[in-house]
Enzyme design. Structure first.
Site, PDB file in Angstrom:
ATOM      1  N   MET A  29       0.841  -1.204   0.000  1.00 54.61           N
ATOM      2  CA  MET A  29       0.000   0.000   0.000  1.00 54.61           C
ATOM      3  C   MET A  29       0.873   1.250   0.000  1.00 54.61           C
ATOM      4  SD  MET A  29      -3.363  -0.994   2.119  1.00 54.61           S
ATOM      5  CE  MET A  29      -2.698  -0.759   3.741  1.00 54.61           C
ATOM      6  N   HIS A  36       9.681  -3.335   3.452  1.00 56.17           N
ATOM      7  CA  HIS A  36       9.257  -3.540   2.060  1.00 56.17           C
ATOM      8  C   HIS A  36      10.474  -3.706   1.159  1.00 56.17           C
ATOM      9  CE1 HIS A  36       5.925  -0.927   3.797  1.00 56.17           C
ATOM     10  NE2 HIS A  36       5.296  -2.043   3.491  1.00 56.17           N
ATOM     11  N   GLN A 161      -2.505 -12.679   7.149  1.00 55.91           N
ATOM     12  CA  GLN A 161      -2.641 -12.303   5.741  1.00 55.91           C
ATOM     13  C   GLN A 161      -1.792 -13.216   4.843  1.00 55.91           C
ATOM     14  OE1 GLN A 161      -2.731  -8.096   4.080  1.00 55.91           O
ATOM     15  NE2 GLN A 161      -0.560  -8.579   3.848  1.00 55.91           N
ATOM     16  N   SER A 193       6.766  -0.672  10.496  1.00 60.46           N
ATOM     17  CA  SER A 193       5.408  -0.583   9.974  1.00 60.46           C
ATOM     18  C   SER A 193       5.165   0.838   9.489  1.00 60.46           C
ATOM     19  CB  SER A 193       4.392  -0.913  11.076  1.00 60.46           C
ATOM     20  OG  SER A 193       3.102  -0.477  10.690  1.00 60.46           O
TER      21      SER A 193
HETATM   22  P1  AMP Z   1       1.770  -2.932   3.762  1.00 60.37           P
HETATM   23  O1  AMP Z   1       2.714  -2.315   4.764  1.00 60.37           O
HETATM   24  O2  AMP Z   1       0.451  -3.274   4.329  1.00 60.37           O
HETATM   25  O3  AMP Z   1       1.720  -2.163   2.498  1.00 60.37           O
HETATM   26  O4  AMP Z   1       2.423  -4.333   3.436  1.00 60.37           O
HETATM   27  C1  AMP Z   1       2.994  -4.701   2.227  1.00 60.37           C
HETATM   28  C2  AMP Z   1       3.790  -5.958   2.484  1.00 60.37           C
HETATM   29  O5  AMP Z   1       4.926  -5.648   3.282  1.00 60.37           O
HETATM   30  C3  AMP Z   1       3.013  -7.037   3.241  1.00 60.37           C
HETATM   31  O6  AMP Z   1       3.312  -8.306   2.693  1.00 60.37           O
HETATM   32  C4  AMP Z   1       3.545  -6.887   4.639  1.00 60.37           C
HETATM   33  O7  AMP Z   1       3.459  -8.076   5.398  1.00 60.37           O
HETATM   34  C5  AMP Z   1       4.989  -6.530   4.364  1.00 60.37           C
HETATM   35  N1  AMP Z   1       5.640  -5.888   5.518  1.00 60.37           N
HETATM   36  C6  AMP Z   1       5.148  -4.889   6.279  1.00 60.37           C
HETATM   37  N2  AMP Z   1       6.002  -4.594   7.280  1.00 60.37           N
HETATM   38  C7  AMP Z   1       7.063  -5.429   7.147  1.00 60.37           C
HETATM   39  C8  AMP Z   1       8.286  -5.628   7.878  1.00 60.37           C
HETATM   40  N3  AMP Z   1       8.584  -4.910   8.964  1.00 60.37           N
HETATM   41  N4  AMP Z   1       9.147  -6.588   7.459  1.00 60.37           N
HETATM   42  C9  AMP Z   1       8.855  -7.330   6.346  1.00 60.37           C
HETATM   43  N5  AMP Z   1       7.718  -7.197   5.623  1.00 60.37           N
HETATM   44  C10 AMP Z   1       6.835  -6.256   6.014  1.00 60.37           C
END
Ligand code: AMP
Length: 295
Positions: A29, A36, A161, A193
């Protein structure tokens, strides 16, 4: 690296990379951080090793259907310019930042997929974010249709997820390999995050109790004791859940299950700090190479 933002650009791109224009897909997102970036590096490496011509493809799409709180959707950070730099540095070949109409084409939309068992009635994200996984399942179905990938990478950070994505491709019979990506952590082991930026200084300090709870659970002889240790460690936060589950089904297990039982288990936490929800998880007990062991 190229960035695709319109249906016209997408059409040209798709023709070039049939049958798998999604390459190794990293759905996000946006508001990208080092977590990421690690997924993107992993995807680029996998694509190179498996000769996947489209390489790593990052989607950046703030999916309205997965937000159960309108305010959370409104305030979700949108930082495409910085995201582009991170994608480039980490080795992505293409960014697809689609419009809502590209992901949800009017009149052409397939029915929403049935929610797999891991994403319902577990008392985890399914309970605390009603409707969230319906939105995730739908957007994944549409992204996989729009950009059929060879493989897709999901962070272990959003553990339920990740299991949902694995179950969904099985259920829809899609030939897509779902690869897990390890959680990238900050200096005090708090999982990175996009929402951490909303924490006040004091909340950010308090949040380090979350990885510490995973560490403290590790020392306990049974599930009951490990869950109690997590609750003790998180006592100053607002806990939504802090529980140990079967790592594949997310079912609860008998409280007297000992540490050395053979079935795979996962400690999973969700806490609220003010308006911000934070998630984390780790295998229970921790594997020998876990960075959480050194806390
Ligand atoms: P989002 O932050 O929701 O856009 O997540 C995109 C992708 O990045 C998802 O597969 C999350 O699980 C992954 N993700 C988010 N935070 C982390 C992190 N700290 N380490 C590794 N992957 C992450």
């Amino acid at each position: 690296m190229r960035t695709i933002r319109s249906a016209e650009q997408l059409t040209g791109y798709l023709q070039q990379y049939q049958p798998h224009p999604g390459g190794v897909l990293v759905p996000t997102m946006g508001a990208l951080h080092q977590g990421h970036e690690a997924l993107i590096r992993q995807a680029a490496h996998y694509a190179q090793q498996h000769n996947i011509p489209a390489g790593c493809v990052v989607t950046i799409f703030v999916n309205p259907t997965q937000f159960n709180e309108p305010q959370d959707y409104q305030r979700y950070p949108r930082t495409l310019e910085q995201d582009t730099i991170r994608c480039q540095n980490a080795g992505a070949k293409t960014i697809v930042a689609p419009t809502i109409e590209m992901v949800y084409p009017k009149g052409l939309d397939a029915p929403a997929p049935t929610l797999p068992a891991v994403a319902k009635d577990k008392g985890l994200e399914d309970q605390y974010r009603p409707g969230h996984f319906q939105g995730v399942a739908k957007v994944l179905q549409n992204l996989f249709t729009m950009l059929p990938p060879t493989a897709a990478i999901f962070g272990e950070k959003d553990y339920q997820q990740l299991l949902l994505a694995q179950a969904l491709v099985r259920q829809l019979n899609l030939p897509i390999e779902i690869l897990p990506g390890p959680t990238v952590r900050d200096h005090d082991a708090l999982a990175l995050s996009s929402r951490n930026r909303f924490l006040s200084g004091q909340q950010r300090l308090a949040a380090s109790a979350i990885p510490q709870a995973l560490r403290n659970a590790h020392d306990q002889p049974t599930i009951a004791r490990a869950q109690a240790a997590m609750h003790d460690t998180l006592a100053h936060l607002s806990i939504e859940y802090a529980t140990i589950r079967h790592a594949h089904t997310l079912e609860t297990l008998p409280p007297d299950t000992p540490q050395d039982a053979t079935c795979p288990r996962r400690a999973i936490i969700a806490c609220r700090l003010g308006d911000t929800r934070l998630l984390d998880n780790a295998p229970w007990p921790l594997p020998p190479d876990s960075p959480l062991r050194n806390l």
